[in-house]
Scaffold this motif. Structure first.
Motif, PDB file in Angstrom:
ATOM      1  N   ALA A 192       0.831  -1.210   0.000  1.00 20.33           N
ATOM      2  CA  ALA A 192       0.000   0.000   0.000  1.00 20.33           C
ATOM      3  C   ALA A 192       0.865   1.260   0.000  1.00 20.33           C
ATOM      4  CB  ALA A 192      -0.921  -0.004   1.216  1.00 20.33           C
ATOM      5  N   ASP A 193       1.910   1.272   0.828  1.00 20.80           N
ATOM      6  CA  ASP A 193       2.805   2.433   0.885  1.00 20.80           C
ATOM      7  C   ASP A 193       3.527   2.639  -0.443  1.00 20.80           C
ATOM      8  OD1 ASP A 193       2.056   2.861   3.479  1.00 20.80           O
ATOM      9  OD2 ASP A 193       3.812   1.891   4.367  1.00 20.80           O
ATOM     10  N   GLY A 194       3.937   1.531  -1.078  1.00 26.81           N
ATOM     11  CA  GLY A 194       4.631   1.615  -2.359  1.00 26.81           C
ATOM     12  C   GLY A 194       3.755   2.178  -3.459  1.00 26.81           C
ATOM     13  N   VAL A 195       2.517   1.708  -3.529  1.00 26.61           N
ATOM     14  CA  VAL A 195       1.576   2.201  -4.540  1.00 26.61           C
ATOM     15  C   VAL A 195       1.280   3.681  -4.316  1.00 26.61           C
ATOM     16  CG1 VAL A 195      -0.785   2.006  -5.421  1.00 26.61           C
ATOM     17  CG2 VAL A 195       0.534  -0.057  -4.931  1.00 26.61           C
ATOM     18  N   ASP A 196       1.068   4.066  -3.071  1.00 24.32           N
ATOM     19  CA  ASP A 196       0.766   5.463  -2.740  1.00 24.32           C
ATOM     20  C   ASP A 196       1.941   6.376  -3.079  1.00 24.32           C
ATOM     21  OD1 ASP A 196      -1.035   7.427  -1.576  1.00 24.32           O
ATOM     22  OD2 ASP A 196       0.391   7.545   0.078  1.00 24.32           O
ATOM     23  N   ALA A 197       3.161   5.932  -2.767  1.00 21.57           N
ATOM     24  CA  ALA A 197       4.358   6.726  -3.068  1.00 21.57           C
ATOM     25  C   ALA A 197       4.545   6.896  -4.574  1.00 21.57           C
ATOM     26  CB  ALA A 197       5.589   6.062  -2.456  1.00 21.57           C
ATOM     27  N   LEU A 198       4.299   5.835  -5.327  1.00 20.30           N
ATOM     28  CA  LEU A 198       4.433   5.889  -6.779  1.00 20.30           C
ATOM     29  C   LEU A 198       3.418   6.850  -7.375  1.00 20.30           C
ATOM     30  CD1 LEU A 198       5.922   4.744  -9.215  1.00 20.30           C
ATOM     31  CD2 LEU A 198       4.259   2.871  -9.287  1.00 20.30           C
ATOM     32  N   ASN A 199       2.208   6.818  -6.868  1.00 24.97           N
ATOM     33  CA  ASN A 199       1.175   7.756  -7.310  1.00 24.97           C
ATOM     34  C   ASN A 199       1.616   9.196  -7.101  1.00 24.97           C
ATOM     35  OD1 ASN A 199      -0.941   6.269  -8.374  1.00 24.97           O
ATOM     36  ND2 ASN A 199      -1.783   5.777  -6.376  1.00 24.97           N
ATOM     37  N   SER A 200       2.171   9.483  -5.926  1.00 23.79           N
ATOM     38  CA  SER A 200       2.585  10.844  -5.589  1.00 23.79           C
ATOM     39  C   SER A 200       3.716  11.324  -6.487  1.00 23.79           C
ATOM     40  CB  SER A 200       3.022  10.907  -4.123  1.00 23.79           C
ATOM     41  OG  SER A 200       1.961  10.580  -3.257  1.00 23.79           O
ATOM     42  N   VAL A 201       4.712  10.477  -6.719  1.00 24.57           N
ATOM     43  CA  VAL A 201       5.865  10.856  -7.547  1.00 24.57           C
ATOM     44  C   VAL A 201       5.428  11.196  -8.959  1.00 24.57           C
ATOM     45  CG1 VAL A 201       7.970   9.989  -8.629  1.00 24.57           C
ATOM     46  CG2 VAL A 201       7.573   9.571  -6.205  1.00 24.57           C
ATOM     47  N   VAL A 202       4.612  10.336  -9.565  1.00 26.31           N
ATOM     48  CA  VAL A 202       4.153  10.567 -10.936  1.00 26.31           C
ATOM     49  C   VAL A 202       3.328  11.850 -11.025  1.00 26.31           C
ATOM     50  CG1 VAL A 202       2.677   9.678 -12.779  1.00 26.31           C
ATOM     51  CG2 VAL A 202       4.222   8.141 -11.568  1.00 26.31           C
ATOM     52  N   THR A 203       2.455  12.062 -10.068  1.00 28.72           N
ATOM     53  CA  THR A 203       1.592  13.245 -10.082  1.00 28.72           C
ATOM     54  C   THR A 203       2.394  14.532  -9.944  1.00 28.72           C
ATOM     55  OG1 THR A 203      -0.241  11.997  -9.120  1.00 28.72           O
ATOM     56  CG2 THR A 203      -0.347  14.393  -8.953  1.00 28.72           C
ATOM     57  N   TYR A 204       3.292  14.603  -8.956  1.00 32.82           N
ATOM     58  CA  TYR A 204       4.086  15.815  -8.728  1.00 32.82           C
ATOM     59  C   TYR A 204       5.023  16.113  -9.895  1.00 32.82           C
ATOM     60  CZ  TYR A 204       2.454  15.912  -3.889  1.00 32.82           C
ATOM     61  OH  TYR A 204       1.680  15.987  -2.763  1.00 32.82           O
ATOM     62  N   ALA A 205       5.646  15.077 -10.441  1.00 31.42           N
ATOM     63  CA  ALA A 205       6.562  15.277 -11.572  1.00 31.42           C
ATOM     64  C   ALA A 205       5.815  15.821 -12.780  1.00 31.42           C
ATOM     65  CB  ALA A 205       7.246  13.958 -11.925  1.00 31.42           C
ATOM     66  N   SER A 206       4.644  15.274 -13.062  1.00 33.99           N
ATOM     67  CA  SER A 206       3.855  15.725 -14.213  1.00 33.99           C
ATOM     68  C   SER A 206       3.402  17.167 -14.041  1.00 33.99           C
ATOM     69  CB  SER A 206       2.632  14.810 -14.393  1.00 33.99           C
ATOM     70  OG  SER A 206       3.033  13.475 -14.597  1.00 33.99           O
ATOM     71  N   VAL A 207       2.907  17.507 -12.858  1.00 33.63           N
ATOM     72  CA  VAL A 207       2.449  18.872 -12.591  1.00 33.63           C
ATOM     73  C   VAL A 207       3.600  19.862 -12.742  1.00 33.63           C
ATOM     74  CG1 VAL A 207       1.603  20.434 -10.803  1.00 33.63           C
ATOM     75  CG2 VAL A 207       0.512  18.215 -11.116  1.00 33.63           C
ATOM     76  N   GLY A 208       4.779  19.511 -12.217  1.00 39.55           N
ATOM     77  CA  GLY A 208       5.944  20.389 -12.304  1.00 39.55           C
ATOM     78  C   GLY A 208       6.344  20.676 -13.738  1.00 39.55           C
ATOM     79  N   ILE A 209       6.388  19.647 -14.572  1.00 39.89           N
ATOM     80  CA  ILE A 209       6.777  19.819 -15.976  1.00 39.89           C
ATOM     81  C   ILE A 209       5.757  20.670 -16.715  1.00 39.89           C
ATOM     82  CG2 ILE A 209       7.098  18.591 -18.163  1.00 39.89           C
ATOM     83  CD1 ILE A 209       8.268  16.265 -16.513  1.00 39.89           C
ATOM     84  N   ILE A 210       4.478  20.417 -16.478  1.00 42.07           N
ATOM     85  CA  ILE A 210       3.422  21.164 -17.164  1.00 42.07           C
ATOM     86  C   ILE A 210       3.455  22.640 -16.778  1.00 42.07           C
ATOM     87  CG2 ILE A 210       0.915  21.469 -17.313  1.00 42.07           C
ATOM     88  CD1 ILE A 210       0.722  18.369 -17.147  1.00 42.07           C
ATOM     89  N   VAL A 211       3.668  22.939 -15.500  1.00 42.70           N
ATOM     90  CA  VAL A 211       3.732  24.327 -15.042  1.00 42.70           C
ATOM     91  C   VAL A 211       4.884  25.068 -15.725  1.00 42.70           C
ATOM     92  CG1 VAL A 211       4.260  25.800 -13.064  1.00 42.70           C
ATOM     93  CG2 VAL A 211       2.587  23.966 -12.828  1.00 42.70           C
ATOM     94  N   ILE A 212       6.040  24.419 -15.831  1.00 45.81           N
ATOM     95  CA  ILE A 212       7.189  25.041 -16.497  1.00 45.81           C
ATOM     96  C   ILE A 212       6.871  25.359 -17.953  1.00 45.81           C
ATOM     97  CG2 ILE A 212       9.554  24.622 -17.314  1.00 45.81           C
ATOM     98  CD1 ILE A 212       9.990  22.997 -14.730  1.00 45.81           C
ATOM     99  N   LEU A 213       6.239  24.409 -18.648  1.00 43.72           N
ATOM    100  CA  LEU A 213       5.890  24.621 -20.053  1.00 43.72           C
ATOM    101  C   LEU A 213       4.875  25.763 -20.217  1.00 43.72           C
ATOM    102  CD1 LEU A 213       5.657  20.909 -21.218  1.00 43.72           C
ATOM    103  CD2 LEU A 213       7.338  22.582 -21.960  1.00 43.72           C
TER     104      LEU A 213
END
Length: 303
Positions: free
Chosen positions: A163-184
Motif C-alpha cells: 500500500a505504501d509503495g503504490v501510494d508513493a508511486l502515485n505521488s511521484v508521478v503526479t508531482y513530476a507531471s504537474v511540475g513539468i506542465i507548469v514550467i511549459l
C-alpha cells in the motif's frame, strides 16, 4: 463595444499575427509543445491511475474473528465496516469457503481427494473473515487501527508495504507531471508576451495617435488580446490531433504486440480521454493567450 469595433479588433489582431509571423509561429509552437506534452502526460496519468485502481483493489485487508463468536456479532462487525466512507468493497469469507480456497491452492491436483478426507471436519472452522478493499490506500493504516478496536476481532492482516509503495508511486508521478506542465505553461506565456510586445513596438506611433484622438484603452488593447487568443486557440487544436493519432496507434501496437498487457489492465477508451482533453486544452490555450496579451498590454501600452 460596437460590431464595427469588434471587426476592426479582429482584423488588426490577425494582421499583427501575419506581421510578426516568425514570433507568432514560435508562440504557437511552444503552446503546441506544451499542450502535446500535457496531453501525453494526461493519457499516461489516467491510464496509470486506472491501473493503480485495479491494483488497489487487489490490496486487501483481512479481518478474522475471536473463536466462538456468534453469526450475529459477525454480521454486526460487517455493518460497522460497510458504513465507513473509505471502504470500497467488503466480502464475507465463510469457514467453508476459506477451507475450499485453501485446499485448491495447497493440494491442487489432489483437491477433491483432500475434500473427501476432511468431509464434515473443516480444519478452518474458526477462519471466517471479511476481505476488504479501500477507495484510497493512504487511509489503510488509520482504518486498520479502527478494525483492531472492534469487539470480536482477533486479527487484522494487511499488506501495508505494498500500500505504501503504490501510494508513493502515485505521488511521484503526479508531482513530476504537474511540475513539468507548469514550467511549459510559463514558457508559453513568456513567448506570447514577447510576440505581443513586438506588435506594440511596431505600432507604437499609431497607438499614440489613436490615444490622442480619444481611443479608449480597451479599444487599443483589443487587437492584441485577439492576437493572443488566436495564437492560443490555434496552438491548442494542433496537439489534440497529434495526441489522438499517437494514442490510437500506440494502443493498437501494444495490444497487437504484447497481448499480455491487455490481460493486466485495460486502456482507458480514447473517447473518455478526449471528453476531458478537448475542453481543458482549449481553455488552457485560450487562457495562455489571454493572460499573455493582457499582462503585456498593461505593461507596454503607456503612451
Amino acid at each position: 463595444m460596437r460590431i464595427s469595433s469588434v471587426v476592426y479588433s479582429v482584423r488588426q489582431g490577425l494582421k499583427n499575427i501575419r506581421r510578426n509571423l516568425l514570433f507568432s509561429l514560435a508562440s504557437i509552437g511552444t503552446i503546441v509543445s506544451c499542450l502535446f506534452l500535457f496531453g501525453v502526460f494526461y493519457c499516461v496519468i489516467v491510464n496509470f491511475r486506472s491501473a493503480m485502481d485495479d491494483l488497489e483493489n487487489t490490496v486487501t485487508i483481512s479481518v478474522f474473528f475471536e473463536p466462538g463468536i456468534t453469526d450475529e456479532n459477525i454480521s454486526l462487525i460487517g455493518e460497522q465496516i460497510r458504513i465507513r466512507e473509505e471502504v470500497n468493497t467488503v466480502e464475507y469469507i465463510s469457514p467453508e469457503q476459506a477451507w475450499e480456497n485453501y485446499a485448491k491452492e495447497k493440494f491442487k491436483d489432489n483437491y477433491e481427494e483432500a475434500m473427501e478426507i476432511f468431509a464434515g471436519d473443516n480444519p478452518l472452522k474458526d477462519s471466517a473473515s471479511y476481505t476488504i478493499s479501500l477507495k484510497q490506500l493512504d487511509k489503510q493504516a488509520e482504518f486498520v487501527k479502527y478494525l483492531e478496536g472492534l469487539y470480536g476481532v482477533r486479527k487484522v492482516s494487511t499488506s501495508q508495504a505494498v500500500a505504501d509503495g503504490v501510494d508513493a508511486l502515485n505521488s511521484v508521478v503526479t508531482y513530476a507531471s504537474v511540475g513539468i506542465i507548469v514550467i511549459l505553461l510559463l514558457v508559453s506565456i513568456f513567448l506570447i508576451s514577447n510576440t505581443i510586445t513586438i506588435g506594440i513596438t511596431v505600432r507604437k506611433e499609431e497607438i499614440a495617435i489613436m490615444k490622442l484622438i480619444g481611443a479608449t484603452n480597451f479599444f487599443v488593447r483589443a487587437p492584441f488580446i485577439v492576437e493572443g487568443v488566436v495564437i492560443g486557440l490555434v496552438g491548442s487544436l494542433i496537439p489534440l490531433g497529434l495526441v489522438y493519432l499517437m494514442y490510437d496507434n500506440v494502443v493498437s501496437y501494444v495490444i497487437g504486440q504484447f497481448a499480455v498487457v491487455q490481460n493486466l489492465f485495460a486502456f482507458v477508451p480514447i473517447k473518455e480521454l478526449f471528453a476531458v482533453l478537448i475542453p481543458v486544452s482549449a481553455a488552457i490555450g485560450i487562457g495562455l493567450g489571454l493572460v499573455g496579451s493582457i499582462v503585456t498590454t498593461r505593461k507596454h501600452l503607456k503612451v
